[in-house]
Design a protein around this motif. Structure first.
Motif, PDB file in Angstrom:
ATOM      1  N   UNK A   1       0.861  -1.187   0.000  1.00 55.13           N
ATOM      2  CA  UNK A   1       0.000   0.000   0.000  1.00 55.13           C
ATOM      3  C   UNK A   1       0.893   1.232   0.000  1.00 55.13           C
ATOM      4  N   UNK A   2       0.685   2.104  -0.976  1.00 49.67           N
ATOM      5  CA  UNK A   2       1.446   3.348  -1.058  1.00 49.67           C
ATOM      6  C   UNK A   2       1.080   4.272   0.099  1.00 49.67           C
ATOM      7  N   UNK A   3       1.918   5.275   0.335  1.00 44.97           N
ATOM      8  CA  UNK A   3       1.665   6.226   1.420  1.00 44.97           C
ATOM      9  C   UNK A   3       1.139   7.566   0.930  1.00 44.97           C
ATOM     10  N   UNK A   4       1.229   7.845  -0.367  1.00 44.06           N
ATOM     11  CA  UNK A   4       0.726   9.112  -0.904  1.00 44.06           C
ATOM     12  C   UNK A   4      -0.797   9.118  -0.792  1.00 44.06           C
ATOM     13  N   UNK A   5      -1.392  10.110  -0.133  1.00 40.99           N
ATOM     14  CA  UNK A   5      -2.845  10.084   0.093  1.00 40.99           C
ATOM     15  C   UNK A   5      -3.683  10.381  -1.149  1.00 40.99           C
ATOM     16  N   UNK A   6      -3.139  11.119  -2.123  1.00 45.17           N
ATOM     17  CA  UNK A   6      -3.947  11.541  -3.270  1.00 45.17           C
ATOM     18  C   UNK A   6      -4.058  10.418  -4.298  1.00 45.17           C
ATOM     19  N   UNK A   7      -5.271  10.065  -4.592  1.00 47.01           N
ATOM     20  CA  UNK A   7      -5.608   9.002  -5.552  1.00 47.01           C
ATOM     21  C   UNK A   7      -4.700   7.789  -5.340  1.00 47.01           C
ATOM     22  N   UNK A   8      -4.772   7.265  -4.166  1.00 45.10           N
ATOM     23  CA  UNK A   8      -3.935   6.127  -3.778  1.00 45.10           C
ATOM     24  C   UNK A   8      -4.564   4.849  -4.331  1.00 45.10           C
ATOM     25  N   UNK A   9      -4.125   4.464  -5.527  1.00 44.74           N
ATOM     26  CA  UNK A   9      -4.748   3.338  -6.211  1.00 44.74           C
ATOM     27  C   UNK A   9      -4.567   2.033  -5.443  1.00 44.74           C
ATOM     28  N   UNK A  10      -3.404   1.839  -4.844  1.00 44.61           N
ATOM     29  CA  UNK A  10      -3.178   0.595  -4.101  1.00 44.61           C
ATOM     30  C   UNK A  10      -4.106   0.505  -2.890  1.00 44.61           C
ATOM     31  N   UNK A  11      -4.383   1.639  -2.252  1.00 43.39           N
ATOM     32  CA  UNK A  11      -5.298   1.649  -1.116  1.00 43.39           C
ATOM     33  C   UNK A  11      -6.727   1.345  -1.576  1.00 43.39           C
ATOM     34  N   UNK A  12      -7.147   1.956  -2.677  1.00 42.38           N
ATOM     35  CA  UNK A  12      -8.498   1.693  -3.199  1.00 42.38           C
ATOM     36  C   UNK A  12      -8.628   0.237  -3.633  1.00 42.38           C
ATOM     37  N   UNK A  13      -7.589  -0.289  -4.260  1.00 42.18           N
ATOM     38  CA  UNK A  13      -7.605  -1.706  -4.648  1.00 42.18           C
ATOM     39  C   UNK A  13      -7.697  -2.606  -3.421  1.00 42.18           C
ATOM     40  N   UNK A  14      -7.004  -2.210  -2.361  1.00 33.50           N
ATOM     41  CA  UNK A  14      -7.043  -2.987  -1.124  1.00 33.50           C
ATOM     42  C   UNK A  14      -8.463  -3.024  -0.564  1.00 33.50           C
ATOM     43  N   UNK A  15      -9.106  -1.861  -0.495  1.00 36.42           N
ATOM     44  CA  UNK A  15     -10.467  -1.772   0.055  1.00 36.42           C
ATOM     45  C   UNK A  15     -11.424  -2.640  -0.756  1.00 36.42           C
ATOM     46  N   UNK A  16     -11.335  -2.558  -2.080  1.00 35.80           N
ATOM     47  CA  UNK A  16     -12.248  -3.329  -2.925  1.00 35.80           C
ATOM     48  C   UNK A  16     -11.944  -4.823  -2.850  1.00 35.80           C
ATOM     49  N   UNK A  17     -10.674  -5.178  -2.800  1.00 37.79           N
ATOM     50  CA  UNK A  17     -10.310  -6.590  -2.686  1.00 37.79           C
ATOM     51  C   UNK A  17     -10.799  -7.168  -1.368  1.00 37.79           C
ATOM     52  N   UNK A  18     -10.642  -6.418  -0.297  1.00 34.97           N
ATOM     53  CA  UNK A  18     -11.113  -6.874   1.012  1.00 34.97           C
ATOM     54  C   UNK A  18     -12.623  -7.125   0.993  1.00 34.97           C
ATOM     55  N   UNK A  19     -13.367  -6.208   0.380  1.00 33.68           N
ATOM     56  CA  UNK A  19     -14.820  -6.367   0.334  1.00 33.68           C
ATOM     57  C   UNK A  19     -15.239  -7.528  -0.565  1.00 33.68           C
ATOM     58  N   UNK A  20     -14.547  -7.686  -1.706  1.00 34.65           N
ATOM     59  CA  UNK A  20     -14.868  -8.812  -2.586  1.00 34.65           C
ATOM     60  C   UNK A  20     -14.566 -10.144  -1.907  1.00 34.65           C
ATOM     61  N   UNK A  21     -13.458 -10.195  -1.163  1.00 32.59           N
ATOM     62  CA  UNK A  21     -13.108 -11.421  -0.451  1.00 32.59           C
ATOM     63  C   UNK A  21     -14.182 -11.795   0.563  1.00 32.59           C
ATOM     64  N   UNK A  22     -14.664 -10.802   1.280  1.00 33.52           N
ATOM     65  CA  UNK A  22     -15.739 -11.073   2.238  1.00 33.52           C
ATOM     66  C   UNK A  22     -16.962 -11.632   1.517  1.00 33.52           C
ATOM     67  N   UNK A  23     -17.322 -11.013   0.399  1.00 29.89           N
ATOM     68  CA  UNK A  23     -18.507 -11.453  -0.339  1.00 29.89           C
ATOM     69  C   UNK A  23     -18.320 -12.846  -0.931  1.00 29.89           C
ATOM     70  N   UNK A  24     -17.125 -13.125  -1.438  1.00 33.88           N
ATOM     71  CA  UNK A  24     -16.860 -14.452  -1.991  1.00 33.88           C
ATOM     72  C   UNK A  24     -17.039 -15.523  -0.926  1.00 33.88           C
TER      73      UNK A  24
END
Length: 667
Positions: free
Chosen positions: A523-546
C-alpha cells in the motif's frame, strides 16, 4: 495493534455533519437522497464514480409498472408473482411493498423527466405487449434511450434536490456500536449507527461524517466475477461488507443471477449481455457444441432456467472450448413475420445488436449465424436482510438503529429469481422508503455530538492508519490488484453459474489463502488518488462477499433458482425436496456464521396458478413451433406487430394482408 506500532501517525480527518449519509448514486441512492432532502434533511451522497454512473445507466431501461399492461394486474397478483417465481425465498412484506409502490415509483421518475410511450387518452405508461421473463402479465415499460433516460431522471433528482455530493469517494466503514439509547424508537435495537469514514480520492482527504442515519445503496458484487460480468467495475460488494461489519445479517447470498446470453469472446467484449430470454423470439433455441437443442421455447422461460442449461452443458463437456453454447435465432427470420422480428429487434435492442455485430460479425447481427453465448454475472438477489422500510436487521432480527439499505444492497425481495425489469423499479421503491425512514429516524434522534462518537471514530481511524504505518506494506511486492484478479478467477470457477460440493469447498480454501496474502500486500503512502489503497479496500470487500456466497452455497444441497448444484441428488418419493428456506450469513467475533431461515410457502393454489400460466405460455410456443408454416407465420406476424406497439386492429389488418399475399404468391 497499538503496541506493535506506537510511533504511527493517526489519520487526521476532516469533519462534516449531516442528517443523512447516502452511500451510492444510482437509482436507489438518488431516490433515497431526494426523499430525505425533500423533507428537510441535510444529505450527503458519496459515490466512487461520477454520480448516476452506475448499473442503472447502462441498463436496458425497462421498468416494472403495475397495471401498465393489463387491467387484471393487482397488488396481490404482482406480489404473488414476485414471491412464487423466487421459490418463496423472498420476504412477503417486501413483495407487498414492491407491488404497492410500483406506480408511485414510476410517477416519481416521471416528475423528474423520464418519458415513455403513453396509453391513448389515459396518460399512463404503456407496457410492452409481451410479459418479460417470469412475469405472468405484461407490465414492463421500455424507454427510447434505455438506461440513459432512467439515469437522467435520477441525475435531475440529485442536482435539483439541494443534495451535497462527493464523487471519487469511497465509504470505508460506518460507525457502529452497541445501542445505549432508551427511547421508544431504539427499544428494539441492539446496535446504533452514527455516520462513517470516507476516503475522497481526488483530494486525498479522509472525511469523518457524523450523521443520524446512513443509507447504503451502492450496488452489487458482480465485479467479483470479472471479466464474466456486464456490470460496472465498482460493483465490488462494498454494500454487503460494510453492512455486515456494522452488524447486519445477509441472506440468500448464493443467489447470484447470471444472465444467460452474454459474449464469450473476443476478450474485449467478454461478459457483455446481448439478449434476454424474451428477445430470443418464439423460435429461438439453445444448442450445445454438437448442435443438439438443449432448450426451446426460450421466450417463455426465466433467466435462471437458461443459464442453468448452459452451465450444465459446460460441466458435461458439451459446450465449446470456452464454455459457451449457441443461441440460434435463425428460424425467427423466415417468412413475413421474420421481417417484423428483425424490425422489432432493431427497434427494441439496437445497442445489443451493435455488440453482436462488433463481436461476431454482420451475419450474426442479421440472425443468420448462431451466437456463441455463456452466462454473465448480472445481479445479486440476496443482500442485507431488512424490513419493508429498508431498516437493516441483525442476526437476532433486531433493527440496527440508523442503518438503512436500498437497491441491490437490500436482500429478501427476489428470493431465488429476479423477474425481468424489476430492479429499476425496486431501486426507486425502496430508495424512497429508506430515505424517508432515515429522515424520520434522524428527526427523533438529534442529540448526537462528536464526543458521543469520539471513541468509535478513533477505533476506525486507527485501523486505517495502521495500513499506512507498516514498512513491510510499502516494500511488499504483492499488490492488492493481483490478489483481486486471482480471486475473480477462483470465484468464477468455484461459485460461478454451476457449482459442486468439492468446487465450493476448494474455492473457500483459496479465499482463505488470499485473505492471508492481503494482510501483507503493498500500500502506497501518498494520500492523493492512492490506487493501491483503493484496490485494497475493494479486494477486502470482494473477499468477504466471496466467502459469504460460498458459505451460503454450502447450505444448499439442491438447485434452487439461480443456485445450480451440478452434483445434487435428485428428489424422489423417499427423498422429497425441502421446504423453502433462506441462507443467512452474519459476521460475529471475526468469523462468518451461516444458518438456515425457514420461509413460509405460498398457498398451493397460488403456486399452481402461476405454474399453469408459465407452462401455458411455454405450451403455446411449443404449439406455434409445430404449426404449418403459413399459419405459424400469420400468428407470429401479429405477435411481433403487437410487440412493436402496433394496435391490435393494425396488426390484424397487416396479418390478413400478409396471408392474402402468401395465397396469391402460391397460385
Amino acid at each position: 495493534m497499538n503496541e506493535a506500532n506506537p510511533s504511527r501517525q493517526l489519520i487526521s480527518p476532516l469533519r462534516q455533519e449531516y442528517d443523512v449519509l447516502v452511500i451510492g448514486s444510482g437509482g436507489a441512492g438518488a431516490a433515497a437522497a431526494e426523499s430525505a432532502a425533500a423533507q428537510g434533511a441535510r444529505v450527503l451522497m458519496v459515490s466512487k464514480d461520477p454520480i448516476v454512473c452506475s448499473d442503472s445507466k447502462i441498463s436496458e431501461g425497462i421498468i416494472t409498472v403495475r397495471g401498465s399492461g393489463s387491467d387484471r394486474d393487482s397488488e396481490q397478483t404482482l406480489a404473488a408473482n414476485v414471491r412464487i417465481q423466487g421459490d418463496d425465498l423472498g420476504e412477503p412484506t417486501l413483495a407487498r411493498g414492491f407491488a404497492q409502490d410500483s406506480k408511485a415509483a414510476y410517477q416519481w421518475l416521471s416528475e423528474h423527466g423520464i418519458k415513455s410511450t403513453r396509453k391513448p387518452d389515459e396518460g399512463q405508461p404503456q407496457a410492452m405487449s409481451i410479459a418479460m421473463g417470469g412475469h405472468t402479465l405484461p407490465r414492463s415499460v421500455d424507454h427510447a434511450n434505455g438506461g440513459l433516460d432512467y439515469s437522467h431522471a435520477c441525475w435531475s433528482a440529485i442536482t435539483q434536490g439541494q443534495i451535497d455530493y462527493l464523487e471519487d469517494a469511497w465509504c470505508l466503514d460506518v460507525y457502529s456500536a452497541a445501542a445505549s439509547d432508551t427511547t421508544e424508537d431504539m427499544a428494539a435495537s441492539a446496535r446504533r449507527v452514527h455516520g462513517g469514514l470516507i476516503y475522497h480520492a481526488s483530494s486525498g482527504d479522509f472525511i469523518s461524517v457524523k450523521a443520524q442515519a446512513v443509507v447504503i445503496a451502492c450496488g452489487g458484487l458482480s465485479s467479483m466475477y470479472f471479466p464474466n460480468t456486464d456490470t460496472m467495475k465498482g460493483n465490488t460488494g462494498d454494500a454487503y461488507a460494510i453492512a455486515a461489519r456494522a452488524g447486519a445479517q445477509l441472506i440468500d447470498m448464493e443467489q447470484v443471477q447470471f444472465i444467460p446470453f452474454a459474449v464469450s469472446h473476443p476478450p474485449s467484449y467478454q461478459g457483455l449481455v446481448i439478449g434476454e430470454p424474451i428477445s430470443a423470439g418464439a423460435l429461438g433455441v439453445i444448442r450445445d457444441a454438437n448442435d443438439k437443442i438443449l432448450k426451446a421455447e426460450i421466450m417463455g422461460r426465466t433467466r435462471a432456467e437458461c443459464a442453468a442449461v448452459i452451465a450444465r452443458a459446460a460441466a458435461d463437456g458439451r459446450a465449446s472450448d470456452n464454455g459457451s453454447c449457441y443461441l440460434d435465432l435463425s428460424e425467427n427470420i423466415r417468412g413475413e413475420s421474420g421481417r417484423v422480428f428483425v424490425e422489432l429487434m432493431q427497434n427494441k435492442i439496437p445497442g445489443l445488436l451493435k455488440i453482436v455485430r462488433a463481436a461476431m460479425g454482420p451475419k450474426a447481427a442479421q440472425f443468420k449465424q448462431a451466437w456463441q453465448v455463456r452466462p454473465s454475472a448480472h445481479y445479486l438477489m440476496g443482500g442485507v436482510q431488512a424490513s419493508e422500510l429498508g431498516e437493516a436487521l441483525d442476526c437476532q432480527q433486531q433493527k440496527i438503529a440508523g442503518l438503512y439499505v436500498a437497491g441491490q444492497a437490500l436482500g429478501g425481495l427476489h428470493g431465488s429469481n429476479r423477474l425481468g425489469s424489476t430492479s429499476l423499479a425496486e431501486a426507486i421503491i425502496f430508495g424512497r422508503r429508506a430515505g424517508k425512514a432515515a429522515h424520520q429516524f434522524g428527526e427523533k434522534n438529534k442529540n448526537l455530538s462528536w464526543n458521543d462518537i469520539a471513541e468509535l471514530e478513533a477505533q476506525v481511524l486507527t485501523g486505517y492508519s495502521d495500513l499506512f504505518n507498516q514498512p513491510s506494506r510499502v516494500s511488499s511486492k504483492t499488490y492488492p490488484i493481483t490478489i483481486s484478479r486471482q480471486l475473480q478467477k477462483a470465484a468464477w470457477q468455484g461459485i460461478g453459474p454451476g457449482r459442486t460440493v468439492t468446487g465450493v469447498a476448494q474455492a473457500l480454501s483459496q479465499f482463505e489463502v488470499y485473505q492471508q496474502q492481503l494482510q501483507d500486500c503493498h500500500i502506497d503512502t501518498d494520500p492523493i488518488w492512492n490506487q493501491s489503497f483503493m484496490d485494497y479496500i475493494e479486494c477486502r470487500n470482494m473477499l468477504f462477499c466471496a466467502q459469504a456466497v460460498a458459505r451460503s452455497a454450502q447450505l444448499r444441497t439442491h438447485s434452487v433458482g439461480a443456485h445450480v448444484q451440478l452434483d445434487e441428488i435428485k428428489p424422489s418419493l423417499w427423498r422429497a425436496t425441502p421446504g423453502p428456506y433462506s441462507s443467512a450469513i452474519s459476521h460475529q467475533q471475526g468469523e462468518l456464521k451461516a444458518r438456515k431461515l425457514d420461509r413460509q410457502a405460498s398457498p398451493w393454489l397460488a403456486r399452481n396458478k402461476i405454474a399453469l400460466q408459465q407452462n401455458g405460455k411455454i405450451l403455446m410456443f411449443k404449439i406455434i413451433r409445430r404449426l404449418p408454416f403459413k399459419l405459424r407465420d400469420k400468428i407470429l406476424y401479429r405477435i411481433y406487430h403487437r410487440a412493436l406497439g402496433q394496435p391490435d386492429q393494425v396488426a390484424e389488418a397487416a396479418a390478413t394482408k400478409n396471408t392474402q399475399n402468401i395465397s396469391e404468391a402460391g397460385q
